[in-house]
Design a protein around this motif. Sequence first.
Motif, PDB file in Angstrom:
ATOM      1  N   LEU A 147     -26.387  96.412 -48.204  1.00 21.59           N
ATOM      2  CA  LEU A 147     -26.379  97.456 -49.119  1.00 21.59           C
ATOM      3  C   LEU A 147     -25.514  98.535 -48.827  1.00 21.59           C
ATOM      4  O   LEU A 147     -25.284  99.603 -49.656  1.00 21.59           O
ATOM      5  CB  LEU A 147     -27.872  97.734 -49.150  1.00 21.59           C
ATOM      6  CG  LEU A 147     -28.983  97.027 -50.022  1.00 21.59           C
ATOM      7  CD1 LEU A 147     -29.315  96.133 -48.864  1.00 21.59           C
ATOM      8  CD2 LEU A 147     -30.232  97.759 -50.198  1.00 21.59           C
ATOM      9  N   LEU A 148     -25.050  98.832 -47.629  1.00 21.12           N
ATOM     10  CA  LEU A 148     -24.217  99.821 -47.175  1.00 21.12           C
ATOM     11  C   LEU A 148     -22.920  99.481 -47.343  1.00 21.12           C
ATOM     12  O   LEU A 148     -21.869  99.427 -46.516  1.00 21.12           O
ATOM     13  CB  LEU A 148     -24.403 100.151 -45.532  1.00 21.12           C
ATOM     14  CG  LEU A 148     -25.780 100.103 -44.992  1.00 21.12           C
ATOM     15  CD1 LEU A 148     -25.956 100.285 -43.771  1.00 21.12           C
ATOM     16  CD2 LEU A 148     -26.452 101.394 -45.823  1.00 21.12           C
ATOM     17  N   LEU A 161     -35.237  95.615 -52.024  1.00 16.36           N
ATOM     18  CA  LEU A 161     -34.435  95.645 -50.496  1.00 16.36           C
ATOM     19  C   LEU A 161     -34.813  97.164 -49.890  1.00 16.36           C
ATOM     20  O   LEU A 161     -34.834  97.011 -48.730  1.00 16.36           O
ATOM     21  CB  LEU A 161     -33.394  95.158 -50.519  1.00 16.36           C
ATOM     22  CG  LEU A 161     -33.101  93.414 -50.685  1.00 16.36           C
ATOM     23  CD1 LEU A 161     -31.634  93.149 -51.106  1.00 16.36           C
ATOM     24  CD2 LEU A 161     -33.535  92.710 -49.576  1.00 16.36           C
ATOM     25  N   LEU A 162     -34.454  98.055 -50.737  1.00 15.54           N
ATOM     26  CA  LEU A 162     -34.297  99.390 -50.139  1.00 15.54           C
ATOM     27  C   LEU A 162     -35.682  99.625 -49.552  1.00 15.54           C
ATOM     28  O   LEU A 162     -35.920 100.515 -48.769  1.00 15.54           O
ATOM     29  CB  LEU A 162     -33.901 100.640 -51.077  1.00 15.54           C
ATOM     30  CG  LEU A 162     -32.433 100.495 -51.430  1.00 15.54           C
ATOM     31  CD1 LEU A 162     -32.297 101.270 -52.863  1.00 15.54           C
ATOM     32  CD2 LEU A 162     -31.705 101.186 -50.232  1.00 15.54           C
ATOM     33  N   ARG A 163     -36.760  99.435 -50.216  1.00 16.35           N
ATOM     34  CA  ARG A 163     -38.334  99.348 -49.917  1.00 16.35           C
ATOM     35  C   ARG A 163     -38.914  98.064 -49.467  1.00 16.35           C
ATOM     36  O   ARG A 163     -40.070  97.961 -49.890  1.00 16.35           O
ATOM     37  CB  ARG A 163     -38.798 100.202 -51.006  1.00 16.35           C
ATOM     38  CG  ARG A 163     -38.177 101.574 -51.226  1.00 16.35           C
ATOM     39  CD  ARG A 163     -38.821 102.110 -52.388  1.00 16.35           C
ATOM     40  NE  ARG A 163     -40.264 102.636 -52.558  1.00 16.35           N
ATOM     41  CZ  ARG A 163     -40.898 103.228 -53.122  1.00 16.35           C
ATOM     42  NH1 ARG A 163     -40.242 103.705 -54.464  1.00 16.35           N
ATOM     43  NH2 ARG A 163     -42.108 103.497 -52.855  1.00 16.35           N
ATOM     44  N   HIS A 164     -38.169  97.300 -48.839  1.00 18.21           N
ATOM     45  CA  HIS A 164     -38.851  95.915 -48.507  1.00 18.21           C
ATOM     46  C   HIS A 164     -39.844  96.068 -47.573  1.00 18.21           C
ATOM     47  O   HIS A 164     -40.397  96.878 -46.813  1.00 18.21           O
ATOM     48  CB  HIS A 164     -37.710  95.071 -47.846  1.00 18.21           C
ATOM     49  CG  HIS A 164     -37.348  95.603 -46.336  1.00 18.21           C
ATOM     50  ND1 HIS A 164     -36.366  96.631 -46.383  1.00 18.21           N
ATOM     51  CD2 HIS A 164     -37.827  95.328 -45.392  1.00 18.21           C
ATOM     52  CE1 HIS A 164     -35.998  96.526 -44.969  1.00 18.21           C
ATOM     53  NE2 HIS A 164     -36.907  95.963 -44.528  1.00 18.21           N
ATOM     54  N   VAL A 212     -31.540  92.977 -43.176  1.00 22.19           N
ATOM     55  CA  VAL A 212     -31.122  94.052 -44.104  1.00 22.19           C
ATOM     56  C   VAL A 212     -30.350  94.811 -43.371  1.00 22.19           C
ATOM     57  O   VAL A 212     -30.834  95.549 -42.283  1.00 22.19           O
ATOM     58  CB  VAL A 212     -32.363  94.622 -44.886  1.00 22.19           C
ATOM     59  CG1 VAL A 212     -31.929  95.731 -45.734  1.00 22.19           C
ATOM     60  CG2 VAL A 212     -33.088  93.609 -45.566  1.00 22.19           C
ATOM     61  N   ASP A 213     -29.142  95.308 -43.855  1.00 25.98           N
ATOM     62  CA  ASP A 213     -28.271  96.182 -42.841  1.00 25.98           C
ATOM     63  C   ASP A 213     -28.845  97.575 -42.811  1.00 25.98           C
ATOM     64  O   ASP A 213     -28.490  98.233 -41.691  1.00 25.98           O
ATOM     65  CB  ASP A 213     -26.635  96.189 -43.407  1.00 25.98           C
ATOM     66  CG  ASP A 213     -26.456  96.475 -44.856  1.00 25.98           C
ATOM     67  OD1 ASP A 213     -25.674  96.709 -45.178  1.00 25.98           O
ATOM     68  OD2 ASP A 213     -27.654  96.945 -45.463  1.00 25.98           O
ATOM     69  N   ARG A 251     -31.194  97.485 -40.038  1.00 24.23           N
ATOM     70  CA  ARG A 251     -30.259  97.457 -38.855  1.00 24.23           C
ATOM     71  C   ARG A 251     -29.915  98.915 -38.295  1.00 24.23           C
ATOM     72  O   ARG A 251     -29.842  99.337 -37.151  1.00 24.23           O
ATOM     73  CB  ARG A 251     -29.344  96.457 -38.829  1.00 24.23           C
ATOM     74  CG  ARG A 251     -29.975  94.923 -39.064  1.00 24.23           C
ATOM     75  CD  ARG A 251     -28.884  93.852 -38.503  1.00 24.23           C
ATOM     76  NE  ARG A 251     -27.635  93.955 -39.340  1.00 24.23           N
ATOM     77  CZ  ARG A 251     -27.455  93.607 -40.661  1.00 24.23           C
ATOM     78  NH1 ARG A 251     -28.347  93.009 -41.095  1.00 24.23           N
ATOM     79  NH2 ARG A 251     -26.318  93.678 -41.033  1.00 24.23           N
ATOM     80  N   PHE A 252     -29.277  99.619 -39.251  1.00 26.68           N
ATOM     81  CA  PHE A 252     -28.582 100.966 -39.262  1.00 26.68           C
ATOM     82  C   PHE A 252     -29.517 101.670 -38.657  1.00 26.68           C
ATOM     83  O   PHE A 252     -29.295 102.470 -37.759  1.00 26.68           O
ATOM     84  CB  PHE A 252     -28.056 101.249 -40.584  1.00 26.68           C
ATOM     85  CG  PHE A 252     -27.672 102.851 -40.665  1.00 26.68           C
ATOM     86  CD1 PHE A 252     -28.791 103.601 -41.076  1.00 26.68           C
ATOM     87  CD2 PHE A 252     -26.490 103.389 -39.837  1.00 26.68           C
ATOM     88  CE1 PHE A 252     -28.502 104.879 -41.235  1.00 26.68           C
ATOM     89  CE2 PHE A 252     -26.348 104.802 -40.019  1.00 26.68           C
ATOM     90  CZ  PHE A 252     -27.264 105.472 -40.472  1.00 26.68           C
ATOM     91  N   ARG A 253     -30.824 101.873 -39.370  1.00 27.12           N
ATOM     92  CA  ARG A 253     -32.003 102.712 -38.816  1.00 27.12           C
ATOM     93  C   ARG A 253     -32.355 102.381 -37.428  1.00 27.12           C
ATOM     94  O   ARG A 253     -32.688 103.429 -36.741  1.00 27.12           O
ATOM     95  CB  ARG A 253     -33.129 102.588 -39.739  1.00 27.12           C
ATOM     96  CG  ARG A 253     -32.746 103.531 -41.165  1.00 27.12           C
ATOM     97  CD  ARG A 253     -34.000 103.797 -41.725  1.00 27.12           C
ATOM     98  NE  ARG A 253     -33.722 104.291 -43.083  1.00 27.12           N
ATOM     99  CZ  ARG A 253     -33.723 103.787 -44.371  1.00 27.12           C
ATOM    100  NH1 ARG A 253     -34.104 102.562 -44.504  1.00 27.12           N
ATOM    101  NH2 ARG A 253     -33.341 104.457 -45.510  1.00 27.12           N
ATOM    102  N   ARG A 254     -32.403 101.097 -37.221  1.00 26.60           N
ATOM    103  CA  ARG A 254     -33.036 100.677 -35.791  1.00 26.60           C
ATOM    104  C   ARG A 254     -31.894 101.121 -34.719  1.00 26.60           C
ATOM    105  O   ARG A 254     -32.410 101.587 -33.677  1.00 26.60           O
ATOM    106  CB  ARG A 254     -33.200  99.265 -35.759  1.00 26.60           C
ATOM    107  CG  ARG A 254     -33.422  98.679 -34.203  1.00 26.60           C
ATOM    108  CD  ARG A 254     -33.915  97.267 -34.296  1.00 26.60           C
ATOM    109  NE  ARG A 254     -32.820  96.458 -34.818  1.00 26.60           N
ATOM    110  CZ  ARG A 254     -31.739  95.977 -34.424  1.00 26.60           C
ATOM    111  NH1 ARG A 254     -31.490  96.617 -33.080  1.00 26.60           N
ATOM    112  NH2 ARG A 254     -30.800  95.495 -35.079  1.00 26.60           N
TER     113      ARG A 254
END
Length: 795
Positions: A5-6, A33-36, A100-101, A104-107
């Motif tokens: 999504l990024l 997906l944004l709120r999976h 979901v990228d 992963r980005f937030r992690r």
Amino acid sequence: MRFDLLGPFNVVHDGRPVVLRGATQRAVLAYLLLRHNEVIATSTLLQAIWADEIPATARKMVQNAVSGLRATLAQRTGAEQAMLLTHAPGYLLRVDSDQVDVSRFRRLAAEGRTAQAGGDVDQAVSAYRDALALWRGPVLADLTETGVVWPELVALEDQRIAVHEDLFGLELDRGHHHEVLTDLRGMAEANPNRERLNAQLMTALYRCGRHVDALEVYRATRASLAEGLGLEPGKELRELERAILQHDETLLTRRPDPAPRPAPEPAAEPAPVAEPLPFTPAPVIALPRSEPVESERKPVVAIGVALAATPDDDPEEAVAVQARLRTVVEEEALAAGAHLPGESGPVVLALFGLPRTDDDDAVHATRTALRIHDRLVTAGIATQIGVDSGDVLVEFTAAGPGQVAGPVLDRCVRSALRAPEGRIRVSDAVREASEPAVVHEASEDSPGWWHAVSVRQHPVAEPADPGGFVGRDHDLDLLNHLLGFVERGGRPHRVTVLGEPGIGKTRLLAEFAETLSEQPRIRVLDAGADVAEAFAVVPGLLPQTASRLRTEGGDSALRAAAGELTAYGPLVVLADDLHRADVETRDAVDRLGEACAGLPVLIVASARPGLLEAEHGERCGTTVSLAPLSDDAVGKLLDKLLPGTARLIRGRQELIGRIGGNPRFAHAYAQEVHGRTTPFPGLGQAMTPPLVRRTLAAQLDNLPATEKSLLKAASLAGDAFTAEDVAAVCGRDTAEIEGTLSRLASLSVLRREDDDAGYTFRRATLRELVYQRIPRATRTALLRRPVPRRVEALA
């Protein structure tokens, strides 16, 4: 399967793109997906996909899109169950977050902040760079070109910029100003109102010898803030400009590159703490994050615990001792309902007030600090503990509190490190709030600070009420009527008195017991924390019955005791503040009616409204909701609390409005007013007693999220507002808003005006508190909407 999504929206399976058929399918999947792993209402989906006008066939189009997505996902995953589930009131997309990228980005961003907080700069830089490498362009770039504008996309962009800022900050600390200058300039030019970015750019330019360019960045930032938002630069940016003009040497200082080491080597003595640069932001502590919901300013009470000394300068022993300390802090804090944001250097933090504020957070925090101290002393570990209170900015996610930031975290860390060995250093605000339950002594070396000494064996009760019993005659008559119903019917009955803190629940029960004390045939029993023990100590109970209660307990023993106590008249059992009781006590009170079947027993409990929601009203029996006192009753109460108040006439009605019908608030304000030599000041000048602020903060957090959110919008809509005014601020459906406003009026949070002016906050203080909960950036964004005249005036 991988979901990207990024950048442009891509779905990839086994290295090959998955074709999604139709714009609706792509939009539905992207939003889910944004709120999976979160249930999304169908109405929310419709509003997201068709923001301007929802077509009549929209629900059918979404249903068709979901059906097609299920087939596509099931075919690619080979799972027996579809990943996309129907779940009332909408849909749930079950996906492993690593697919979901965005997740992963937030992690990776969270891992970077954790490493940064722990002092591992290399790991933090690596994590930040890995997080930013996932971005291939603007989030959902192809969908945004079709007109999609979702708040989640704006939030993601803000998070990307924040990671850049964290990365630039670390690189500047390592002296890499030449390396980051180009990227930093590009980011700052794209975001001219981000003060931290522009402060970093000014610092990099100054260290590169480009002093004039650094000052030009300040002037450009100031002009952008003034033209776009009508604001001046913040204090940090102004101080940075002044430091550049004065060629302050601290602007050239940097931390040396950390040398790799297998284990920490403790210094012989604590190293001096360097003063931060003027633009250094407040401490930020990252928690495990999921999907962001909203940011909010919230009051918290923070505990910081640090080792007083490292034993024998042995790094392995130091690590082991720190681990034991952390374990004790976590166990005690979690048992008390605190939240653990993580360590800040050598200090372990715990926060009270997240996700919900309680009016006695300071009591819980100080008691917890004392328990932590006692356990660590028993374990032979010397500590320094600090307790402080203040506001933080919290990013709430679907899973709870996420990122937490605020100066109180830094103050708590400093307080812990400055506390004398073996002492608990407490701020004056925490001392005042916890005084009824905790013994304190003044700090000799730090004026304005205190040391928590011990928990009081018997908490200090509120002072005797000089105002007397005012405005509750009708409620008292109702309790007497129910007692008569119990006596005539010869069977038990439960009544639960509900009301906000300070509204007079305890006083009503005490007054009821006082009126019955003159009737010897009626036995009155205070259930307290142990129902069986309360029955066992009643005078006149047969010894064998009391012994059964203490040794056996159980419903049959309670029934035997109740049978003896009701031999000549009814029995009244009082259970005050049931919301504070433990589960065993609540269960005992709940079972009491069944145990006393066929006996004239009236059970009167008091609790806050949240108990009714928790118990679903199943065992609360008759519920009596205490409404706020009328203005006339509050006036009579003030006459008794403040005799001879002619000098206060100018502010009297204003004071009554702030009290809002709450007797405890009347007492708190009376203490503020008592002794004044001038009339009560006008609105905005009056000091709100801390007790009132704590109570209202707890009341606000006990409201459902929808109602709380609507109150925030209402606080921006003027002194009096209609559903249309609030809709203009928050953009929600007017009919839905009207229903919520009506419910808030029924709960006495709002007041419905008689002249069709709409609604007002019942207490001006609550409106101020709600308004202050909204982050300044959010206020600005909301108030810049095209809104009615009264909102424009407020803006």
